[in-house]
Motif scaffolding. Structure first.
Motif, short mmCIF file in Angstrom:
data_model
loop_
_atom_site.label_atom_id
_atom_site.label_comp_id
_atom_site.label_asym_id
_atom_site.label_seq_id
_atom_site.Cartn_x
_atom_site.Cartn_y
_atom_site.Cartn_z
N PRO A 152 0.81 -1.21 0.00
CA PRO A 152 0.00 0.00 0.00
C PRO A 152 0.84 1.26 0.00
N THR A 153 0.21 2.34 -0.41
CA THR A 153 0.81 3.67 -0.30
C THR A 153 -0.08 4.51 0.61
N PHE A 154 0.54 5.52 1.22
CA PHE A 154 -0.17 6.36 2.19
C PHE A 154 -0.03 7.83 1.80
N ALA A 155 -0.96 8.61 2.28
CA ALA A 155 -0.85 10.07 2.20
C ALA A 155 -1.44 10.65 3.48
N TYR A 156 -0.89 11.77 3.89
CA TYR A 156 -1.41 12.45 5.08
C TYR A 156 -1.84 13.86 4.67
N TRP A 157 -3.09 14.19 5.01
CA TRP A 157 -3.69 15.46 4.64
C TRP A 157 -3.99 16.23 5.92
N PRO A 158 -3.14 17.19 6.29
CA PRO A 158 -3.39 17.94 7.53
C PRO A 158 -4.62 18.82 7.41
N THR A 159 -5.21 19.13 8.55
CA THR A 159 -6.35 20.03 8.57
C THR A 159 -5.99 21.33 7.84
N GLY A 160 -6.85 21.74 6.92
CA GLY A 160 -6.60 22.93 6.11
C GLY A 160 -6.14 22.62 4.72
N SER A 161 -5.74 21.37 4.45
CA SER A 161 -5.39 20.98 3.08
C SER A 161 -6.67 20.72 2.29
#
Length: 407
Positions: free
Chosen positions: A372-381
């Motif tokens: 798998p691959t991951f991504a992180y989307w912080p609040t405000g993105s």
């Protein structure tokens, strides 16, 4: 305290360790290899640590425990230290932050970034920092690493921006302070806890979010301070009084009283027909279950319980109403492999076992042969940019996504 050791013997053991790390693909670059050859690991361990452990490929060493015997600080296994250094994509002259100190990893970092680079190593525990500072001074690295007592959740005032941040404690989320102090093209490497399953993930910043570059299986002591996470634990007593525990890091069932007395019921087994050969890793099955199995939790059992006495089970379970099921194996493939299945208890044990088996089969169809691959989307993105085929997990300061590439 500086350990007195046989320099020739430790040099030989260091060479053997480096050779194994190279063979296993954990060391890829000459710079990381050189760091492992130069830094004496034994100087960062408790004095009574056996050199076979110090220079073991996958041997971590606990350096501090709390009053209940739980590990509070440790020196990570050599393989994961090397892998994280490689994931950080370090180069001479870089400025690097290490979250979770101990001294050894900071020494490796200082070797890789060189005399023109800068390493800041922080820990919330003054005792850990004092020990790290003493060990770094003993090997002549005190001028190359700045060690500070700090709560990582709040960042490091007056430092940064950082080209790379390496977190060496289990993190449930990505602290906003880390992103504020990470360069626009910077790298974040951390052991990220996802529904009680941990993966070390190398992330590179991509505009307003983070994208994974690679992952590795490893476990770490949990983060302390403002970034810590309190699990919910359900204790299930056997008739003997010994206990089985179900641990949830989020989304615990609302009415867990339905499981009262569940271990007094007959055990149910359901088998999936999904097999795997001996020696083949199925760690991604655990990750799949953590993301897709409703009611997922970690399972532990006291010594002497009927569950603990059973063979070939794994500490992962699902809860469905008045039943729970846990991951198990039995012999298959004429002794050359094993079959996955579920053992369950409770009035709804059959339902729980069927739910787990359904996800085992889904993993076999869709995730067995890909990573798998991951991504992180912080609040405000911008959440509109999240891929339609990604699955989302809510975190405190943003959302994490996982995608399983099609073959």
């Amino acid at each position: 305290m500086v350990q007195v050791v046989d320099a020739e013997r430790t040099a030989e053991m260091r060479d053997v360790l480096v050779a194994e790390l190279r063979t296993q693909g954990m060391i890829m670059s000459d710079a990381v290899e050189a760091a492992f050859r130069r830094v004496p690991r034994e100087q960062f361990m408790p004095d009574d640590t056996d050199l076979a452990v110090v220079y073991g490929y996958d041997r971590s060493v606990v350096t501090k425990r709390d009053g209940h015997g739980r590990a509070m600080s440790s020196v990570s296994a050599a393989y994961i230290q090397a892998r994280m250094l490689e994931l950080a994509d370090l180069r001479p002259g870089m400025t690097v932050l290490e979250v979770g100190s101990g001294g050894l990893n900071a020494a490796y970092l200082a070797e890789v970034v060189g005399s023109q680079g800068r390493v800041v190593s922080i820990d919330i525990d003054p005792e850990v920092i004092d020990r790290a500072a003493s060990a770094l001074d003993a090997i002549g690295h005190s001028s190359r690493v700045r060690v500070l007592v700090a709560d990582a959740e709040r960042g490091v005032p007056g430092e940064g921006p950082f080209d790379a941040i390496i977190v060496t404690v289990g993190a449930w989320d990505v602290a906003p302070a880390w992103l504020r102090q990470l360069r626009p093209d910077g790298v974040l490497v951390l052991p990220l806890i996802m529904n009680n399953v941990t993966r070390v993930i190398g992330f590179r910043r991509d505009g307003d979010h983070l994208v994974s570059t690679a992952t590795e299986v490893a476990g770490f002591v949990p983060m302390q301070g403002d970034g810590s996470r309190t699990d919910q634990v359900l204790e299930l007593p056997e008739p003997s009084g010994r206990k089985v525990r179900l641990t949830f890091d989020s989304d615990a069932p609302a009415n867990m009283s339905q499981l009262d007395g569940v271990l007094a019921t007959d055990q149910i087994e359901v088998w999936s027909g999904v097999t795997i050969e001996h020696g083949v890793s199925f760690a991604d099955l655990h990750l799949w279950l953590a993301w897709y199995a409703d009611g997922f939790c970690r399972l532990s059992a006291d010594e002497g319980t009927a569950l603990a006495a059973q063979k070939r089970w794994f500490p992962f379970a699902v809860v469905q109403e008045a039943g729970f099921a846990y991951l198990a194996l039995r012999d298959a493939l004429e002794g050359a492999g094993a079959e996955f299945g579920a053992r369950a208890y409770g009035a709804d044990g059959q339902v729980a076992a069927a739910a787990m088996v359904e996800q085992i089969r889904a993993w076999d169809r869709e995730g067995h042969r890909t990573s798998p691959t991951f991504a992180y989307w912080p609040t405000g993105s911008d959440p509109a940019r999240i891929s339609a085929d990604a699955t989302v997990m809510d975190k405190t300061h943003g959302v994490l996504t996982i995608s399983w590439p099609r073959e």
